[in-house]
Design an enzyme around this catalytic site. Structure first.
Site, PDB file in Angstrom:
ATOM      1  N   LYS A 173       0.828  -1.205   0.000  1.00  0.00           N
ATOM      2  CA  LYS A 173       0.000   0.000   0.000  1.00  0.00           C
ATOM      3  C   LYS A 173       0.863   1.256   0.000  1.00  0.00           C
ATOM      4  O   LYS A 173       1.839   1.340   0.732  1.00  0.00           O
ATOM      5  CB  LYS A 173      -0.927  -0.008   1.218  1.00  0.00           C
ATOM      6  CG  LYS A 173      -1.927  -1.162   1.206  1.00  0.00           C
ATOM      7  CD  LYS A 173      -2.785  -1.199   2.446  1.00  0.00           C
ATOM      8  CE  LYS A 173      -2.007  -1.594   3.672  1.00  0.00           C
ATOM      9  NZ  LYS A 173      -2.886  -1.844   4.846  1.00  0.00           N
ATOM     10  N   THR A 204      -9.287   8.783   8.574  1.00  0.00           N
ATOM     11  CA  THR A 204      -8.852   7.565   7.885  1.00  0.00           C
ATOM     12  C   THR A 204      -8.709   6.376   8.826  1.00  0.00           C
ATOM     13  O   THR A 204      -8.053   5.395   8.496  1.00  0.00           O
ATOM     14  CB  THR A 204      -7.506   7.814   7.184  1.00  0.00           C
ATOM     15  OG1 THR A 204      -6.540   8.242   8.174  1.00  0.00           O
ATOM     16  CG2 THR A 204      -7.630   8.877   6.114  1.00  0.00           C
ATOM     17  N   GLY A 206      -9.063   3.041  10.329  1.00  0.00           N
ATOM     18  CA  GLY A 206      -9.574   1.760   9.863  1.00  0.00           C
ATOM     19  C   GLY A 206      -9.436   1.504   8.375  1.00  0.00           C
ATOM     20  O   GLY A 206     -10.040   0.565   7.854  1.00  0.00           O
ATOM     21  N   THR A 207      -8.643   2.298   7.669  1.00  0.00           N
ATOM     22  CA  THR A 207      -8.529   2.099   6.223  1.00  0.00           C
ATOM     23  C   THR A 207      -7.898   0.746   5.883  1.00  0.00           C
ATOM     24  O   THR A 207      -8.330   0.075   4.938  1.00  0.00           O
ATOM     25  CB  THR A 207      -7.706   3.218   5.562  1.00  0.00           C
ATOM     26  OG1 THR A 207      -6.475   3.386   6.274  1.00  0.00           O
ATOM     27  CG2 THR A 207      -8.466   4.530   5.562  1.00  0.00           C
ATOM     28  N   GLY A 208      -6.884   0.333   6.623  1.00  0.00           N
ATOM     29  CA  GLY A 208      -6.241  -0.950   6.349  1.00  0.00           C
ATOM     30  C   GLY A 208      -7.182  -2.121   6.587  1.00  0.00           C
ATOM     31  O   GLY A 208      -7.242  -3.066   5.786  1.00  0.00           O
ATOM     32  N   CYS A 209      -7.929  -2.064   7.687  1.00  0.00           N
ATOM     33  CA  CYS A 209      -8.911  -3.107   8.002  1.00  0.00           C
ATOM     34  C   CYS A 209      -9.961  -3.177   6.900  1.00  0.00           C
ATOM     35  O   CYS A 209     -10.348  -4.264   6.443  1.00  0.00           O
ATOM     36  CB  CYS A 209      -9.612  -2.806   9.326  1.00  0.00           C
ATOM     37  SG  CYS A 209      -8.521  -2.560  10.736  1.00  0.00           S
TER      38      CYS A 209
END
Length: 272
Positions: A173, A204, A206-209
């Site tokens: 990412k 932002t 929780g974007t990875g989750c």
């Protein structure tokens, strides 16, 4: 209906972890199930406390899911101890789980390490060989590849190295001051860029989750790896673009930005 399982920690503020995963999976058309690795006391300003479950209880959760409603895909989030990582790897092997997405939450955006060196080694040894795709951010990709990443060429080199080492697809990412919205997928010796539009939204959390859960949802529905990544990026752009603004810190996204109908209508509001 297709099904997906999230194995991760609970976020009491609802923006990340299990809560974000379930919202994302539901919004992406699959039935969501969960196995909780830890309870956290947190909000948009930070994590106040963490209470891990025991490996034995985590195994019981996984047994209950796999022996009743078998998941078509599995998303794995932050796991802070070697014992829990081994418990998950053992059960994935036992039930021959498919479409496994690992979000290796090891390094925070600030650069702070979130799990111990011992747990990182256990992750590499036991869990990554079971995965189909890994979704590291730049600092996590540096840990897994053993190299510094300062340019897009470095991203390609690191992505290929991780993919070859663990025999899986890797979505490196962007961000961290390096092409913010562009991600790189490496699999089978081939790399492809997924370009995204930068959205000026400070919320932002929780974007990875959310991204990893959206990928798992699409894999569960039968989309290819590339299609699943592309659809997931489109979804997260919509969730960020909805510009939800909650909390005093870096707030959550609107996971339900594309859900409409009578059941979401507020009292006194006419249907649009």
């Amino acid at each position: 209906m297709r099904t997906a399982l999230t194995i991760a920690g609970s976020d009491s503020s609802g923006g990340a972890g299990i809560q974000a995963d379930i919202k994302t999976m539901t919004a992406n058309g699959v039935f969501a199930m969960s196995a909780v690795t830890a309870l956290t006391a947190q909000n948009t300003t930070g994590v106040k406390d963490i209470m891990e479950v025991s490996p034995a209880f985590l195994k019981e959760q996984l047994d209950c899911v796999f022996t009743d409603i078998r998941p078509d895909a599995v998303k794995i989030g932050m796991i802070s101890s070697s014992e829990l990582i081994r418990a998950i790897a053992d059960k994935l092997k036992e039930y021959r789980a498919e479409n496994i997405v690992v979000d290796p939450v090891m390094v925070a955006t600030s650069g702070a390490r979130l799990i111990s060196e011992d747990a990182v080694e256990t992750l590499k040894e036991c869990l990554l060989p079971e995965a189909d795709i890994l979704t590291p951010n730049i600092p996590e990709a540096e840990v897994l590849s053993g190299m510094r990443i300062c340019t897009e060429e470095d991203m390609i080199c690191a992505g290929q190295k991780i993919s070859e080492t663990y025999h899986l697809a890797v979505l490196v990412k962007g961000g961290h001051q390096l092409n913010d919205a562009n991600d790189l997928l490496c699999q089978g010796g081939v790399c492809r860029w997924f370009y995204g539009k930068r959205i000026d939204n400070p919320n932002t959390h929780g974007t990875g989750c959310t991204l990893s859960s959206a990928i798992a949802s699409n894999l569960a529905k039968g989309f290819s790896m590339e299609e699943s990544v592309e659809r997931a990026k489109t979804y997260i752009s919509g969730a960020l673009g909805a510009m939800l603004d909650l909390g005093k810190g870096s707030g959550p996204m609107n996971h339900a930005f594309d859900i409409h109908g009578m059941f979401v209508r507020e009292a006194g509001k006419e249907a649009e």
